[in-house]
Design a protein around this motif. Structure first.
Motif, PDB file in Angstrom:
ATOM      1  N   ARG A 177       0.867  -1.352  -0.063  1.00 37.59           N
ATOM      2  CA  ARG A 177      -0.008  -0.016  -0.021  1.00 37.59           C
ATOM      3  C   ARG A 177       0.867   1.278   0.239  1.00 37.59           C
ATOM      4  O   ARG A 177       1.985   1.300   0.513  1.00 37.59           O
ATOM      5  CB  ARG A 177      -0.822  -0.249   1.190  1.00 37.59           C
ATOM      6  N   ALA A 178       0.521   2.251  -0.471  1.00 36.41           N
ATOM      7  CA  ALA A 178       1.222   3.475  -0.597  1.00 36.41           C
ATOM      8  C   ALA A 178       1.652   4.046   0.751  1.00 36.41           C
ATOM      9  O   ALA A 178       2.611   4.468   0.807  1.00 36.41           O
ATOM     10  CB  ALA A 178       0.343   4.531  -1.452  1.00 36.41           C
ATOM     11  N   GLU A 179       0.662   4.044   1.683  1.00 41.56           N
ATOM     12  CA  GLU A 179       1.221   4.469   2.912  1.00 41.56           C
ATOM     13  C   GLU A 179       2.664   3.579   3.429  1.00 41.56           C
ATOM     14  O   GLU A 179       3.458   4.256   4.160  1.00 41.56           O
ATOM     15  CB  GLU A 179      -0.008   4.123   4.030  1.00 41.56           C
ATOM     16  N   VAL A 180       2.340   2.526   3.190  1.00 41.54           N
ATOM     17  CA  VAL A 180       3.730   1.485   3.636  1.00 41.54           C
ATOM     18  C   VAL A 180       4.866   1.939   2.828  1.00 41.54           C
ATOM     19  O   VAL A 180       6.107   2.226   3.298  1.00 41.54           O
ATOM     20  CB  VAL A 180       3.405  -0.007   3.508  1.00 41.54           C
ATOM     21  N   PHE A 181       4.690   2.074   1.640  1.00 40.17           N
ATOM     22  CA  PHE A 181       5.700   2.374   0.626  1.00 40.17           C
ATOM     23  C   PHE A 181       6.264   3.795   0.944  1.00 40.17           C
ATOM     24  O   PHE A 181       7.559   3.944   1.063  1.00 40.17           O
ATOM     25  CB  PHE A 181       5.194   2.537  -0.904  1.00 40.17           C
ATOM     26  N   ARG A 182       5.667   4.873   1.311  1.00 42.77           N
ATOM     27  CA  ARG A 182       6.008   6.283   1.720  1.00 42.77           C
ATOM     28  C   ARG A 182       6.879   5.886   2.646  1.00 42.77           C
ATOM     29  O   ARG A 182       7.646   6.836   3.031  1.00 42.77           O
ATOM     30  CB  ARG A 182       4.910   7.305   1.737  1.00 42.77           C
ATOM     31  N   GLY A 183       6.464   5.156   3.880  1.00 41.81           N
ATOM     32  CA  GLY A 183       7.265   5.271   5.101  1.00 41.81           C
ATOM     33  C   GLY A 183       6.214   5.833   6.182  1.00 41.81           C
ATOM     34  O   GLY A 183       6.719   5.960   7.140  1.00 41.81           O
ATOM     35  N   ASP A 184       4.887   6.081   5.813  1.00 35.89           N
ATOM     36  CA  ASP A 184       4.045   6.786   6.706  1.00 35.89           C
ATOM     37  C   ASP A 184       3.652   5.599   7.852  1.00 35.89           C
ATOM     38  O   ASP A 184       3.163   5.982   9.076  1.00 35.89           O
ATOM     39  CB  ASP A 184       2.610   7.238   6.196  1.00 35.89           C
ATOM     40  N   GLU A 185       3.680   4.394   7.329  1.00 36.93           N
ATOM     41  CA  GLU A 185       3.073   3.293   8.229  1.00 36.93           C
ATOM     42  C   GLU A 185       4.336   2.293   8.392  1.00 36.93           C
ATOM     43  O   GLU A 185       4.787   2.004   7.325  1.00 36.93           O
ATOM     44  CB  GLU A 185       1.772   2.558   7.613  1.00 36.93           C
ATOM     45  N   LEU A 186       4.511   1.954   9.616  1.00 32.68           N
ATOM     46  CA  LEU A 186       5.551   0.862  10.001  1.00 32.68           C
ATOM     47  C   LEU A 186       4.928  -0.339   9.956  1.00 32.68           C
ATOM     48  O   LEU A 186       4.127  -0.607  10.829  1.00 32.68           O
ATOM     49  CB  LEU A 186       6.270   1.382  11.252  1.00 32.68           C
ATOM     50  N   ARG A 187       5.436  -1.248   8.994  1.00 33.76           N
ATOM     51  CA  ARG A 187       4.826  -2.637   9.145  1.00 33.76           C
ATOM     52  C   ARG A 187       5.823  -3.614   9.251  1.00 33.76           C
ATOM     53  O   ARG A 187       5.852  -4.768   9.723  1.00 33.76           O
ATOM     54  CB  ARG A 187       4.318  -2.706   7.679  1.00 33.76           C
ATOM     55  N   TYR A 188       7.190  -3.382   9.098  1.00 36.54           N
ATOM     56  CA  TYR A 188       8.316  -4.297   9.196  1.00 36.54           C
ATOM     57  C   TYR A 188       9.365  -3.643  10.219  1.00 36.54           C
ATOM     58  O   TYR A 188       9.110  -2.646  10.832  1.00 36.54           O
ATOM     59  CB  TYR A 188       8.711  -4.538   7.802  1.00 36.54           C
ATOM     60  N   SER A 189      10.594  -4.082  10.003  1.00 40.49           N
ATOM     61  CA  SER A 189      11.526  -3.683  11.149  1.00 40.49           C
ATOM     62  C   SER A 189      11.696  -2.221  10.911  1.00 40.49           C
ATOM     63  O   SER A 189      12.029  -1.658  12.041  1.00 40.49           O
ATOM     64  CB  SER A 189      12.894  -4.442  10.798  1.00 40.49           C
ATOM     65  N   ARG A 190      11.737  -1.561   9.551  1.00 39.92           N
ATOM     66  CA  ARG A 190      12.041  -0.335   9.441  1.00 39.92           C
ATOM     67  C   ARG A 190      11.020   0.201   8.588  1.00 39.92           C
ATOM     68  O   ARG A 190      10.564  -0.879   7.395  1.00 39.92           O
ATOM     69  CB  ARG A 190      13.478  -0.145   8.881  1.00 39.92           C
ATOM     70  N   ALA A 191      10.798   1.453   8.379  1.00 39.69           N
ATOM     71  CA  ALA A 191       9.879   2.166   7.672  1.00 39.69           C
ATOM     72  C   ALA A 191      10.291   2.504   6.130  1.00 39.69           C
ATOM     73  O   ALA A 191      11.706   2.637   6.080  1.00 39.69           O
ATOM     74  CB  ALA A 191       9.084   3.313   8.041  1.00 39.69           C
ATOM     75  N   GLY A 192       9.514   2.286   5.003  1.00 40.24           N
ATOM     76  CA  GLY A 192      10.103   3.029   3.723  1.00 40.24           C
ATOM     77  C   GLY A 192      10.083   1.873   2.729  1.00 40.24           C
ATOM     78  O   GLY A 192       9.449   0.798   2.715  1.00 40.24           O
ATOM     79  N   HIS A 193      10.946   1.910   1.778  1.00 45.24           N
ATOM     80  CA  HIS A 193      10.942   1.285   0.671  1.00 45.24           C
ATOM     81  C   HIS A 193      12.255   0.948   0.047  1.00 45.24           C
ATOM     82  O   HIS A 193      13.056   1.757   0.537  1.00 45.24           O
ATOM     83  CB  HIS A 193      10.183   1.476  -0.467  1.00 45.24           C
TER      84      HIS A 193
END
Length: 278
Positions: A177-193
């Motif tokens: 999702r765009a929010e995860v790609f941008r780094g707005d939402e932390l889903r993994y060990s670190r945010a971003g792409h």
């Protein structure tokens, strides 16, 4: 053979194919129980239930859903008594991503006749086709000759590193999702792409009915993705990437690989770069 099969076609072939329902969100015990319960309540007749957290996966790594080695693959094929010479149809209840994952693994190991039910169980129900609550026990039909593995279906972390440092011109496709790609939402060990990635959220590959869009070729071009160049697809752990890879196959993409470790592996290494959009 087309990668996708329509419900009415599968109905005519029920007695000549092997059918598997792949449970969704099986990494979490509560979700795993729910997915299994849905299958037990009603499923396509003769379908067997596959849990990708236990079957057709690598059980020797901390990363979820990684593709199996040959021994693990054979163990799963024996468990479900797969006849390698008989067509396989796979479906799920969640936008193809789980069915696509098993499809990709079977193709990588050389199965010649595997298809995904287009629209999944939802499409089957919408046509009011018969369902069953009978749990199918595998019939002794295991028949697999020499098992081969085609590594071109997958990319590893070194392949991705080569892209990031400029040693490869392969395209990186992030389907989160765009929010995860941008780094707005932390889903993994670190945010971003991962740097140099194009983002096309997987949901955009689907139409309003949850089926793959008919015009994927023109659609992805708007994001700068070139289907005539090699593409490495990634997500969190390789599942959603499998759905996107299957969609790209429908658009005749030249070369598609799934980065199995995806963000789960990449973000866990603090020395590897990630980009955040501000």
């Amino acid at each position: 053979m087309n990668d996708l099969i329509q419900p009415e076609t599968l109905l005519r072939q029920l007695n000549t194919v092997q059918i598997f329902e792949v449970g969704a969100k099986t990494a979490q015990p509560i979700q795993a129980e729910k997915a299994s319960a849905l299958y037990k309540h009603a499923h396509i007749p003769t379908a067997q239930y596959v849990d990708l957290n236990q079957d057709f996966c690598n059980l020797r790594t901390a990363l979820e859903y990684q593709y199996p080695n040959k021994t693990e693959m054979l163990d799963s094929l024996k468990k479900f008594q797969v006849d390698w010479h008989k067509p396989i149809v796979i479906y799920d209840r969640e936008n193809h991503i789980w069915a696509a994952r098993l499809f990709w693994i079977l193709k990588a190991f050389g199965h010649p006749q595997v298809q995904v039910l287009h629209g999944g169980f939802k499409a089957w129900q919408q046509q009011n086709l018969s369902v069953s609550d009978q749990i199918k026990k595998p019939i002794a039909s295991f028949n697999v000759a020499a098992l081969t593995f085609d590594s071109t279906y997958f990319a590893d972390i070194n392949d991705v590193k080569n892209v990031v440092v400029g040693h490869s011109n392969v395209q990186l496709l992030n389907v989160l999702r765009a929010e995860v790609f941008r780094g707005d939402e932390l889903r993994y060990s670190r945010a971003g792409h991962i740097p140099k990635s194009i983002n096309i959220p997987f949901a955009q590959f689907l139409d309003e009915n949850g089926k793959f869009k008919a015009s994927i070729f023109n659609f992805v071009a708007q994001f700068g993705l070139d289907l005539n160049r090699e593409i490495i697809v990634y997500c969190g752990s390789g599942i959603t990437a499998s759905g996107a890879a299957l969609a790209l196959r429908q658009a005749q993409a030249t070369s598609i690989k799934i980065y199995d470790g995806s963000m789960s592996e990449w973000s866990a290494d603090p020395d590897l770069p990630l980009q955040i959009m501000v």
